[in-house]
Design a protein around this motif. Structure first.
Motif, PDB file in Angstrom:
ATOM      1  N   MET A 286      65.901  45.853   2.589  1.00  0.00           N
ATOM      2  CA  MET A 286      67.354  45.747   2.410  1.00  0.00           C
ATOM      3  C   MET A 286      68.147  46.457   3.492  1.00  0.00           C
ATOM      4  O   MET A 286      69.365  46.321   3.556  1.00  0.00           O
ATOM      5  CB  MET A 286      67.735  46.298   1.049  1.00  0.00           C
ATOM      6  N   SER A 287      67.474  47.218   4.344  1.00  0.00           N
ATOM      7  CA  SER A 287      68.177  47.933   5.405  1.00  0.00           C
ATOM      8  C   SER A 287      67.159  48.241   6.492  1.00  0.00           C
ATOM      9  O   SER A 287      66.007  48.574   6.191  1.00  0.00           O
ATOM     10  CB  SER A 287      68.801  49.218   4.842  1.00  0.00           C
TER      11      SER A 287
ATOM     12  N   GLN B  82      73.900  51.205  -8.554  1.00  0.00           N
ATOM     13  CA  GLN B  82      73.022  51.088  -7.392  1.00  0.00           C
ATOM     14  C   GLN B  82      72.437  49.685  -7.308  1.00  0.00           C
ATOM     15  O   GLN B  82      72.024  49.253  -6.243  1.00  0.00           O
ATOM     16  CB  GLN B  82      71.908  52.136  -7.517  1.00  0.00           C
ATOM     17  N   LYS B  83      72.382  48.997  -8.453  1.00  0.00           N
ATOM     18  CA  LYS B  83      71.816  47.653  -8.524  1.00  0.00           C
ATOM     19  C   LYS B  83      72.885  46.747  -9.110  1.00  0.00           C
ATOM     20  O   LYS B  83      73.578  47.145 -10.059  1.00  0.00           O
ATOM     21  CB  LYS B  83      70.588  47.665  -9.444  1.00  0.00           C
ATOM     22  N   ASN B 102      75.271  50.274  -2.355  1.00  0.00           N
ATOM     23  CA  ASN B 102      73.983  49.845  -1.842  1.00  0.00           C
ATOM     24  C   ASN B 102      74.143  48.492  -1.182  1.00  0.00           C
ATOM     25  O   ASN B 102      75.103  47.776  -1.454  1.00  0.00           O
ATOM     26  CB  ASN B 102      73.021  49.722  -3.044  1.00  0.00           C
ATOM     27  N   GLU B 103      73.185  48.147  -0.323  1.00  0.00           N
ATOM     28  CA  GLU B 103      73.151  46.829   0.278  1.00  0.00           C
ATOM     29  C   GLU B 103      72.499  45.856  -0.706  1.00  0.00           C
ATOM     30  O   GLU B 103      71.481  46.193  -1.321  1.00  0.00           O
ATOM     31  CB  GLU B 103      72.340  46.864   1.582  1.00  0.00           C
ATOM     32  N   VAL B 105      70.592  42.330  -0.827  1.00  0.00           N
ATOM     33  CA  VAL B 105      69.933  41.363   0.057  1.00  0.00           C
ATOM     34  C   VAL B 105      69.205  40.333  -0.802  1.00  0.00           C
ATOM     35  O   VAL B 105      68.467  40.698  -1.723  1.00  0.00           O
ATOM     36  CB  VAL B 105      68.963  42.075   1.018  1.00  0.00           C
ATOM     37  N   ASP B 127      75.413  47.480   5.812  1.00  0.00           N
ATOM     38  CA  ASP B 127      75.124  48.263   7.017  1.00  0.00           C
ATOM     39  C   ASP B 127      74.631  47.400   8.169  1.00  0.00           C
ATOM     40  O   ASP B 127      74.127  47.929   9.155  1.00  0.00           O
ATOM     41  CB  ASP B 127      74.171  49.431   6.716  1.00  0.00           C
ATOM     42  N   CYS B 159      69.517  54.410   4.231  1.00  0.00           N
ATOM     43  CA  CYS B 159      70.312  53.266   4.659  1.00  0.00           C
ATOM     44  C   CYS B 159      71.531  53.768   5.434  1.00  0.00           C
ATOM     45  O   CYS B 159      71.805  54.954   5.518  1.00  0.00           O
ATOM     46  CB  CYS B 159      70.763  52.454   3.449  1.00  0.00           C
ATOM     47  N   GLY B 160      72.296  52.819   5.980  1.00  0.00           N
ATOM     48  CA  GLY B 160      73.557  53.185   6.629  1.00  0.00           C
ATOM     49  C   GLY B 160      73.491  53.044   8.130  1.00  0.00           C
ATOM     50  O   GLY B 160      72.517  53.426   8.776  1.00  0.00           O
TER      51      GLY B 160
END
Lengths: 382, 382
Positions: A286-287, B82-83, B102-103, B105, B127, B159-160
């Motif tokens: 996901m990242s 978060q989900k 959160n991302e 995907v 991100d 992440c980020g």
């Protein structure tokens, strides 16, 4: 959108449907590859049959009646559970008889056991006189009969009375109760299962066999027959089978087989089955904001980690380095590359607590979803 | 017997009912002590209000709408998840607006996000440009607008995107999409939360503040206003509040407060709230066959252990030494004694993955069950 409606109602819908290609499974999801799984089931069933030992697979490992049904079709003599609540869906599905390989303490649990014993043959373990008295009183009040196995400490140092005379004394106490029946001895050596070296594992099961022999001798002196000697998990079942004293093996993990078990030294003795990893957590990258670093969507809420990190299948150089609640940090070594959206098959460290995190098992063959099984006893920790 | 019937149907019934004395709660059960819990909620709400910072509690910690409702009543400006699946029961209960920190995907997740955005204001993090394109396409196809926060790596290395110009470039890309709106920046420093020493934690949040400032400066140069600077957990929220750059804090664990957070060095600055352990796993001693050794009925399927062992409340000399799947081995030190049937309050190491193992939270006051809350989003890992 029915999936949204299910989540909105507080239900966890399946992450895929039969017929879907695996690319359509939402992640993180628990995947069983049927070819490996079926080979595992068949190999253990054949081995137990060849040795004339009962196979009572442990339901605590997969908590899934669809799996238990396949185990029964291959000759399982019954099922083990660790918690009395787990027995309820098995009894409802006719997957019996059942042994609770554990002490049940507290009125709620013993009442549940007795209610189940009115529907199906139930056995339970005990390692002290107070507990035996509680079982006897509840069984008498309810008018049912319980088989009680005396649990012997076979070397693990967890539950279980000392082998020999102390165990025989408890067996005598059980046999004296009107609504209890002495069912045999439970002598499972949990600590031996994950010892890497076969030879060292063997010395530990030798120790369990000594404990069993001391106990059966004391039982004989007390005039008690021992109808059942039970124990043996995925790491040691071939040793209990070879011992000549165990009548029953109780492996659970063999069906799904985790990373930790596959890190054990393989048994080279001819005829002893080799198992394959059949359980995976499917995760999505996901990242991936830096070279040598990426993040996937499966962490502490999708796998257990006390037996170590999951292994990434078929993607050399990608290492799962550490979890947070909903993330897994991946290290990319030796030039390995991933892209956001890549899907990874993670081989979890430990079957039992990993399966207990999921509501569904997606059973696949050749990259396609064949069945979706509810993990019916998930969360049944009572 | 209705409890048996529930288990037989594959449901996990509550381990107690309102009005029950705590002695009647079946174990292992998740207990919240309401006096401590309410004090925690009130203290954080008052602190955020005093600092003029929005409080958007993280739902991932407790997954329980009954708790979110109390947080909203005390002034929460919305909720973090978060989900994306966790957002569904919140939207259904009117507990909005929601930020996915959160991302997301994969088509399934982005479709769910867009379906929710048709019902309530939804924000999400991104991100990378590929993910922004996927969000833009799905939002346009569905005719909804999503607010997108650019996630900046504030020092955790998970992440980020890198702070400063790379983050501003992504924000510019977001702002150029017809169905996306640039929602601000997400700059959460997860690694700082559990650093024991306050002074060291402060240097880490200083680093996050530098990352935020570099990013807001680059955004200003790009002509973009930054409506929201979000971050800050239970271990650091007072530092983000003091920074002058964060508009929002997102703590989750403060409500229930685990052993690991209570092992942090306490903050002595006046006005910073102290939290109390409000979450316990109630366990029963089920075996005690040797001096200095006993076993309780709560292990890996009832608590998470990656943040260390639980602490036994109010029973000096009893140490939880190690779990197996369904057992906890207790060491009895300094002459401590337990009896089979004793019930222990275990303070779990880590709130989030522990709560996710349970279907019910038993809310108690003065030794009596006041409410029983379903952990509605348990298992919503998608």
């Amino acid at each position: 959108m029915s999936r949204l409606d299910a989540f909105s109602r507080g239900e966890v819908p399946p992450p895929a449907a039969p017929g879907d290609p695996i690319e359509r499974v939402d992640t993180p999801a628990l995947i069983v590859e049927l070819d490996a799984f079926e080979a595992n089931l068949a190999a253990m069933a054949a081995f137990a049959a060849r040795h004339g030992v009962h196979l009572t697979p442990h339901f605590k490992a997969h908590k899934t009646p669809a799996i238990a049904k396949r185990q029964k079709a291959l000759g399982a003599a019954g099922f083990c559970v660790q918690k009395v609540s787990e027995a309820a869906p098995l009894v409802a599905a006719g997957l019996t008889p059942i042994l609770v390989t554990n002490e049940l303490v507290g009125d709620a649990k013993i009442e549940l056991l007795c209610a189940l014993a009115a529907r199906a043959p139930m056995s339970v373990c005990a390692d002290n006189a107070t507990n035996i008295a509680a079982l006897a009183a509840a069984a008498a009040a309810r008018g049912v009969t319980l088989a009680v196995l005396v649990e012997v400490d076979a070397g693990s140092g967890r539950c279980g009375v000392a082998p020999g005379q102390p165990a025989a004394d408890l067996a005598t106490l059980v046999a004296a109760q009107s609504h209890l029946r002495f069912g045999g001895i439970q002598a499972y050596h949990g600590k031996a299962q994950h010892v890497r070296e076969v030879l060292y594992r063997k010395t530990m099961i030798d120790q369990a066999v000594v404990a069993v022999r001391a106990t059966t001798a004391a039982l004989a002196s007390a005039g008690l027959a021992c109808p059942r000697v039970a124990g043996g998990g995925t790491g040691s079942f071939f040793l209990e089978c070879a011992s000549g004293v165990y009548t029953e093996i109780q492996p659970g993990s063999y069906a799904l087989f985790d990373r930790d078990y596959s890190d054990n030294e393989p048994v080279t003795e001819p005829g002893v089955p080799q198992f394959q990893n059949a359980l995976f957590v499917l995760a999505t990258v996901m990242s991936a904001t830096r070279p040598e670093h990426a993040v996937c969507d499966a962490g502490l809420k999708s796998m257990s980690f006390e037996s170590g990190m999951p292994r990434v299948r078929g993607r050399p150089g990608i290492q799962y380095r550490g979890p947070s609640d909903e993330h897994g940090v991946l290290a990319l070594l030796d030039g390995a590359k991933v892209a956001v959206g890549d899907r990874l098959h993670l081989i979890p460290g430990h079957v039992d607590p990993t399966v207990n995190l999921h509501d569904w098992i997606v059973a696949t063959r050749s990259g396609r979803v064949e069945e979706v099984w509810p993990v019916v006893a998930r969360g049944m920790v009572f």
